[in-house]
Each structure stands twice: as structure tokens, then as C-alpha cells.
Design a protein around this motif. Structure first.
Motif, PDB file in Angstrom:
ATOM      1  N   GLN A 372       0.811  -1.212   0.000  1.00 42.36           N
ATOM      2  CA  GLN A 372       0.000   0.000   0.000  1.00 42.36           C
ATOM      3  C   GLN A 372       0.849   1.269   0.000  1.00 42.36           C
ATOM      4  O   GLN A 372       0.501   2.270  -0.628  1.00 42.36           O
ATOM      5  N   ASP A 373       1.983   1.245   0.688  1.00 39.60           N
ATOM      6  CA  ASP A 373       2.799   2.450   0.798  1.00 39.60           C
ATOM      7  C   ASP A 373       3.559   2.771  -0.487  1.00 39.60           C
ATOM      8  O   ASP A 373       4.128   3.852  -0.623  1.00 39.60           O
ATOM      9  N   LYS A 374       3.568   1.826  -1.472  1.00 36.29           N
ATOM     10  CA  LYS A 374       4.312   2.062  -2.706  1.00 36.29           C
ATOM     11  C   LYS A 374       3.406   2.238  -3.928  1.00 36.29           C
ATOM     12  O   LYS A 374       3.911   2.471  -5.021  1.00 36.29           O
ATOM     13  N   ILE A 375       2.105   2.123  -3.716  1.00 36.48           N
ATOM     14  CA  ILE A 375       1.193   2.233  -4.855  1.00 36.48           C
ATOM     15  C   ILE A 375       1.312   3.602  -5.518  1.00 36.48           C
ATOM     16  O   ILE A 375       1.337   3.726  -6.747  1.00 36.48           O
ATOM     17  N   SER A 376       1.381   4.679  -4.696  1.00 39.23           N
ATOM     18  CA  SER A 376       1.448   6.025  -5.266  1.00 39.23           C
ATOM     19  C   SER A 376       2.749   6.262  -6.026  1.00 39.23           C
ATOM     20  O   SER A 376       2.805   7.112  -6.923  1.00 39.23           O
ATOM     21  N   LEU A 377       3.814   5.496  -5.699  1.00 38.29           N
ATOM     22  CA  LEU A 377       5.103   5.684  -6.372  1.00 38.29           C
ATOM     23  C   LEU A 377       5.165   4.982  -7.720  1.00 38.29           C
ATOM     24  O   LEU A 377       5.998   5.334  -8.560  1.00 38.29           O
ATOM     25  N   PRO A 381       7.921   7.764 -13.329  1.00 38.52           N
ATOM     26  CA  PRO A 381       8.863   7.122 -14.261  1.00 38.52           C
ATOM     27  C   PRO A 381       9.982   6.401 -13.519  1.00 38.52           C
ATOM     28  O   PRO A 381      10.477   6.876 -12.491  1.00 38.52           O
ATOM     29  N   PHE A 382      10.373   5.220 -14.039  1.00 42.50           N
ATOM     30  CA  PHE A 382      11.499   4.422 -13.563  1.00 42.50           C
ATOM     31  C   PHE A 382      11.278   3.841 -12.165  1.00 42.50           C
ATOM     32  O   PHE A 382      12.217   3.344 -11.557  1.00 42.50           O
ATOM     33  N   GLU A 383      10.054   3.909 -11.656  1.00 39.71           N
ATOM     34  CA  GLU A 383       9.739   3.261 -10.377  1.00 39.71           C
ATOM     35  C   GLU A 383       9.295   1.839 -10.651  1.00 39.71           C
ATOM     36  O   GLU A 383       8.508   1.577 -11.564  1.00 39.71           O
ATOM     37  N   ARG A 384       9.785   0.902  -9.831  1.00 43.27           N
ATOM     38  CA  ARG A 384       9.399  -0.492  -9.979  1.00 43.27           C
ATOM     39  C   ARG A 384       8.919  -1.010  -8.645  1.00 43.27           C
ATOM     40  O   ARG A 384       9.200  -0.444  -7.594  1.00 43.27           O
ATOM     41  N   GLY A 385       8.187  -2.122  -8.704  1.00 38.39           N
ATOM     42  CA  GLY A 385       7.598  -2.668  -7.492  1.00 38.39           C
ATOM     43  C   GLY A 385       8.615  -3.235  -6.538  1.00 38.39           C
ATOM     44  O   GLY A 385       9.820  -3.231  -6.760  1.00 38.39           O
ATOM     45  N   ASP A 386       8.106  -3.742  -5.411  1.00 39.43           N
ATOM     46  CA  ASP A 386       8.983  -4.334  -4.410  1.00 39.43           C
ATOM     47  C   ASP A 386       9.537  -5.660  -4.921  1.00 39.43           C
ATOM     48  O   ASP A 386       9.286  -6.088  -6.044  1.00 39.43           O
ATOM     49  N   ALA A 387      10.288  -6.299  -4.085  1.00 39.91           N
ATOM     50  CA  ALA A 387      10.990  -7.509  -4.518  1.00 39.91           C
ATOM     51  C   ALA A 387      10.049  -8.588  -5.013  1.00 39.91           C
ATOM     52  O   ALA A 387      10.406  -9.411  -5.849  1.00 39.91           O
ATOM     53  N   ARG A 408      -3.506  13.402 -20.116  1.00 39.75           N
ATOM     54  CA  ARG A 408      -3.640  14.259 -21.289  1.00 39.75           C
ATOM     55  C   ARG A 408      -5.067  14.254 -21.825  1.00 39.75           C
ATOM     56  O   ARG A 408      -5.533  15.223 -22.413  1.00 39.75           O
ATOM     57  N   GLN A 409      -5.811  13.196 -21.603  1.00 39.43           N
ATOM     58  CA  GLN A 409      -7.201  13.102 -22.074  1.00 39.43           C
ATOM     59  C   GLN A 409      -8.202  13.539 -21.014  1.00 39.43           C
ATOM     60  O   GLN A 409      -9.406  13.379 -21.190  1.00 39.43           O
ATOM     61  N   GLY A 410      -7.688  14.103 -19.911  1.00 30.32           N
ATOM     62  CA  GLY A 410      -8.572  14.542 -18.847  1.00 30.32           C
ATOM     63  C   GLY A 410      -9.026  13.423 -17.938  1.00 30.32           C
ATOM     64  O   GLY A 410      -9.945  13.619 -17.134  1.00 30.32           O
ATOM     65  N   GLY A 411      -8.391  12.258 -18.057  1.00 31.48           N
ATOM     66  CA  GLY A 411      -8.761  11.111 -17.227  1.00 31.48           C
ATOM     67  C   GLY A 411      -7.780  10.871 -16.099  1.00 31.48           C
ATOM     68  O   GLY A 411      -7.010  11.749 -15.709  1.00 31.48           O
ATOM     69  N   ASN A 412      -7.793   9.641 -15.605  1.00 34.89           N
ATOM     70  CA  ASN A 412      -6.977   9.301 -14.444  1.00 34.89           C
ATOM     71  C   ASN A 412      -6.676   7.814 -14.461  1.00 34.89           C
ATOM     72  O   ASN A 412      -7.407   7.021 -15.066  1.00 34.89           O
ATOM     73  N   LEU A 413      -5.575   7.444 -13.810  1.00 31.33           N
ATOM     74  CA  LEU A 413      -5.188   6.036 -13.662  1.00 31.33           C
ATOM     75  C   LEU A 413      -4.911   5.776 -12.195  1.00 31.33           C
ATOM     76  O   LEU A 413      -4.132   6.504 -11.566  1.00 31.33           O
ATOM     77  N   GLN A 414      -5.559   4.746 -11.652  1.00 29.97           N
ATOM     78  CA  GLN A 414      -5.375   4.392 -10.248  1.00 29.97           C
ATOM     79  C   GLN A 414      -4.988   2.923 -10.129  1.00 29.97           C
ATOM     80  O   GLN A 414      -5.427   2.085 -10.933  1.00 29.97           O
ATOM     81  N   LEU A 415      -4.179   2.640  -9.126  1.00 26.18           N
ATOM     82  CA  LEU A 415      -3.801   1.263  -8.806  1.00 26.18           C
ATOM     83  C   LEU A 415      -4.457   0.882  -7.487  1.00 26.18           C
ATOM     84  O   LEU A 415      -4.291   1.577  -6.480  1.00 26.18           O
ATOM     85  N   LEU A 416      -5.198  -0.225  -7.515  1.00 28.92           N
ATOM     86  CA  LEU A 416      -5.957  -0.644  -6.336  1.00 28.92           C
ATOM     87  C   LEU A 416      -5.640  -2.102  -6.015  1.00 28.92           C
ATOM     88  O   LEU A 416      -5.416  -2.910  -6.924  1.00 28.92           O
TER      89      LEU A 416
END
Length: 440
Positions: A372-377, A381-387, A408-416
């Protein structure tokens, strides 16, 4: 208190002008009262002197002539002799000028003369005079003193006029500011979405002209940076791929042991270069197309099915909306590739639905997920998940590219997080209509 305070420029300007109008009106009333004070005091002394004289004259009348004198006085229709007591008790008027007038009379009247002030509708001074040796109440009209109701009426009328002028002035001021502010806000919004706005006009107002000049200079600087970035990326692609081609050709001509591993490394380098170029192109403009996103999802799912990768589709009917077809295709393909990369073929699901004037597309997998603490990261760019999720090759640009294209299209992307384990990449696009543009 902060909730009641206006936040718009129109409200602030109106409040300022109304406050100024109120201060002007209060100051005008105060100045008027100060200017009328000497006149009111003099008038009170004059009326008191007349009453004292009238009391002295009427007291000398013979008792036999009392009724004739009273009848003669009443016929004049100015001074009225009453045979009853005045209504109410002696009171102090609240109006400043009338209070000053009554105080002046009180100081000049004879001590034995009682008085009343009645000024609700018709201002009259009631005095208890000696008429032929008998006390009677006599009312005198006093029309030269400003009446409270008249002052109040005139004050309210003045306030309404000033408030109307204040509203008109605030509207004119706000209208002069609204157009340039709306142009500036629209330009910033377009810039925020990754587009390139037109140059702002040179406004006549000094402050707006300075803001316009600074914004135009910033846009020119961004355009120069974008051009340099495109040239740099094209140069890197050409300079790196040329020796890579030679290496691949050398490997094919030689039968070195472990050449398959070397081929894998070369493919990884090609993939990294492609992602760099794709991220560099994510700010380019593209015409919008009005259509059904479910069709695009089905086409992409068919491509993956050709690679023996099955996505379960839960597609609810979607209203047609405006979107950039190539950009949206890159977004969904990146998210689907990401799901395949980290979860293989394990319960891959794509869901679409509409809710509250927005479209939702969810790509879900059963991979190891992200803390949960890494979802926003993960959208940087160039951020990768935990091990748990980094056992797969990648550059950390896939989600960043998708997020930039959606913004750019006025939308959004979320990770849940997905219930039962895994990750949901949720695409949110506002419902918009536009002129249909051909994809050819």
C-alpha cells in the motif's frame, strides 16, 4: 466565518463596493447630523421662547373669555387646544436630531410648563399652558425638524441606489477580468493535460500583460525542451540500434556458445529503447474520436488471445465518448502487458462500466500485488515494485506512460489492491462528446 466569505472575484468586488457604499452613507449621515445641530438647537430655543410667551399671554385672558379664545385658536388649524390628556408619558426620542431639539426646548421652557413630544406620524409638541388661569394641553406643529421615518426612508433609498451601482460596477469589473482569466485558466488546463496551448494575447492591463508575457515565454521554453528531447531520443535510438544491429548480425554469423542468452539481452535492450521512445512521445497531440471503448477492449483481447493469453471480459454497455484512439490503445495494451508480465495467465480480467458521468475500465490480475505504501510511487517514471514483483525485466515506464496519456485526455489512472490478492489498474475517463474524426 470562512464559509460565508465570498471566494469569487465578483463576490469580493461586490462586498468591497457595498462596504465602501455603507461607509460613505454612514459618514454622510454623520456629517448631515453635525451640520444640522446648530440649526436644531436654535429652532428648539425659538420654539421654547414662543411657548413661554404664549403661556404668559394666555394666562392674562379673563376667565369669561376662555372658551371664545380656545374656539378661535382651534379654528386657526395650527395650534390645537385639547380637552384630554396627551397619549403616553414623557419619553426621550431616539432620533439624534429630535432628541437634541427636545433637550433644547427642555432647557428653555419655564419650569412650570410640562410637555410631551409625539412624532410618530405628524410631529407635534404638546405643552401644558395656562389659559385664563386653567391648565390645558395645547399641541403645536413642528415641521422643520427632520423626521426619523423620513431620514430612514431616504437612507434606505440611498442605500438601494448605491448598492445597485455597486452591483453594476462589480459586474463590469468582473466581466473585464473574466475573459482573460478564463483564457489563462484554459491555457494552463491544456498545458496540464500535456497539450500545447496557443499563445495568450497581450492584454492592456499591466498585471495581466505581465502574466501573459511570462506564460508565453514558459510555453516557448517548453516547446524548445520538447523539441530537444525528441531530437535527443531520435539520436539515441539511431546511435544505439546501429551497433545492436551489427552485434545481432555478428551473433547470427558465429556459432558462439550461449548465443540464446545474448539474443535475450539484445531483445531487452530493444524493449528498453522502445519504452524510452514511447515515453518521449506521450506528450504528442492526437485528434479525438467518439466511439465505444468496449470495441477497442475486444480488439486488444483478441490480439492477446492470438498469443494464447486469455482475458476474461466483463463488459457492461458503455455510452459513446470522446477519446484518443491510439493513446487509449497504448494505455490498455501497457496495462494488459503489465498484468501478463507479473501474473502470467492467472485470472486476468477486464471490466468496463459507466458511473456518474465517467467511464471505468479495470485490468485485474492475480500477481503478487504492490504494498500500500508504494502504490502512489508506481506511477512515476522508472519506479518499480517491491521484490515480490521485480523478478521480471522492465524499465518502470509502462505505468508512467499510461498515466501521462490518461492525464492528457482529462482522465486518471489508479492502482488498487484486488480482493484475494493481486492488483487492479483502474482507468477513469470522463464522458465527453466531440466531432467524430476519422482514424485513417
Amino acid at each position: 466565518m470562512h464559509k460565508l466569505w465570498p471566494r469569487s472575484l465578483f463576490g469580493l468586488n461586490l462586498l468591497l463596493l457595498l462596504g465602501l457604499a455603507l461607509v460613505v452613507m454612514v459618514c454622510s449621515v454623520a456629517v448631515y447630523i453635525q451640520m444640522q445641530r446648530p440649526r436644531v438647537i436654535e429652532l428648539g430655543s425659538l420654539v421654547a421662547g414662543q411657548v413661554n410667551t404664549l403661556d404668559s399671554v394666555l394666562s392674562q385672558i379673563a376667565p369669561a373669555n376662555r372658551e371664545n379664545v380656545i374656539q378661535h385658536i382651534n379654528q386657526a388649524d395650527q395650534i390645537v387646544v385639547h380637552d384630554q390628556l396627551p397619549p403616553g408619558k414623557r419619553h426621550i426620542p431616539r432620533a439624534p436630531l429630535i432628541q437634541l431639539f427636545v433637550d433644547s426646548i427642555h432647557q428653555e421652557l419655564k419650569p412650570n410648563i410640562d410637555y410631551r413630544w409625539l412624532g410618530d406620524t405628524d410631529a407635534r409638541l404638546w405643552v401644558n399652558l395656562n389659559i385664563a388661569g386653567q391648565r390645558s394641553w395645547v399641541s403645536l406643529p413642528v415641521s422643520q425638524i427632520p423626521q426619523p421615518h423620513r431620514l430612514l426612508t431616504r437612507g434606505l433609498l440611498l442605500l438601494i441606489i448605491i448598492a445597485s451601482v455597486a452591483v453594476l460596477l462589480a459586474f463590469v469589473l468582473q466581466r473585464r477580468l473574466n475573459r482573460p482569466l478564463q483564457q489563462i485558466a484554459a491555457a494552463f488546463h491544456k498545458l496540464e493535460l500535456g497539450g500545447r496551448p496557443e499563445k495568450l494575447p497581450e492584454y492592456t492591463t499591466t498585471e495581466l500583460a505581465l502574466l501573459s508575457h511570462q506564460f508565453n515565454a514558459m510555453v516557448e521554453s517548453l516547446d524548445a525542451m520538447e523539441s530537444n528531447r525528441a531530437i535527443m531520443l531520435a539520436g539515441i535510438s539511431h546511435d544505439i540500434r546501429t551497433p545492436l544491429t551489427k552485434l545481432r548480425l555478428g551473433l547470427e554469423m558465429s556459432n558462439l556458445q550461449g548465443s540464446k542468452e545474448l539474443y535475450r539481452y539484445l531483445r531487452q535492450i530493444d524493449t528498453i529503447i522502445d519504452q524510452f521512445l514511447e515515453y518521449g512521445r506521450s506528450g504528442n497531440s492526437e485528434p479525438e474520436f467518439t466511439g465505444d471503448l468496449n470495441v477497442l477492449i475486444q480488439q486488444l483481447a483478441a490480439e492477446f488471445e492470438g498469443r494464447d493469453i486469455m482475458f476474461a471480459l466483463v463488459l457492461n454497455p458503455l455510452p459513446e465518448t470522446a477519446f484518443q484512439p491510439v493513446a487509449m490503445q497504448r494505455v490498455l495494451r501497457n496495462l494488459m502487458e503489465n498484468a501478463v508480465k507479473y501474473a502470467g495467465g492467472n485470472e486476468l480480467v477486464i471490466t468496463s462500466y459507466s458511473q456518474q458521468h465517467q467511464l471505468y475500465i479495470e485490468v485485474a490480475d492475480r500477481g503478487p500485488g504492490i504494498s500500500q505504501d508504494k502504490i502512489s510511487l508506481m506511477l512515476r517514471p522508472f519506479e518499480r515494485g517491491d521484490a515480490a514483483r521485480t523478478g521480471v525485466d522492465g524499465t518502470g515506464l509502462g505505468l508512467a506512460i499510461a498515466e501521462a496519456l490518461m492525464r492528457r485526455q482529462g482522465g486518471n489512472l489508479q492502482l488498487l489492491p484486488r480482493a484475494g490478492g493481486g492488483l487492479i489498474a483502474q482507468v477513469i475517463l470522463p464522458l465527453r462528446n466531440t466531432v467524430q474524426v476519422s482514424r485513417d
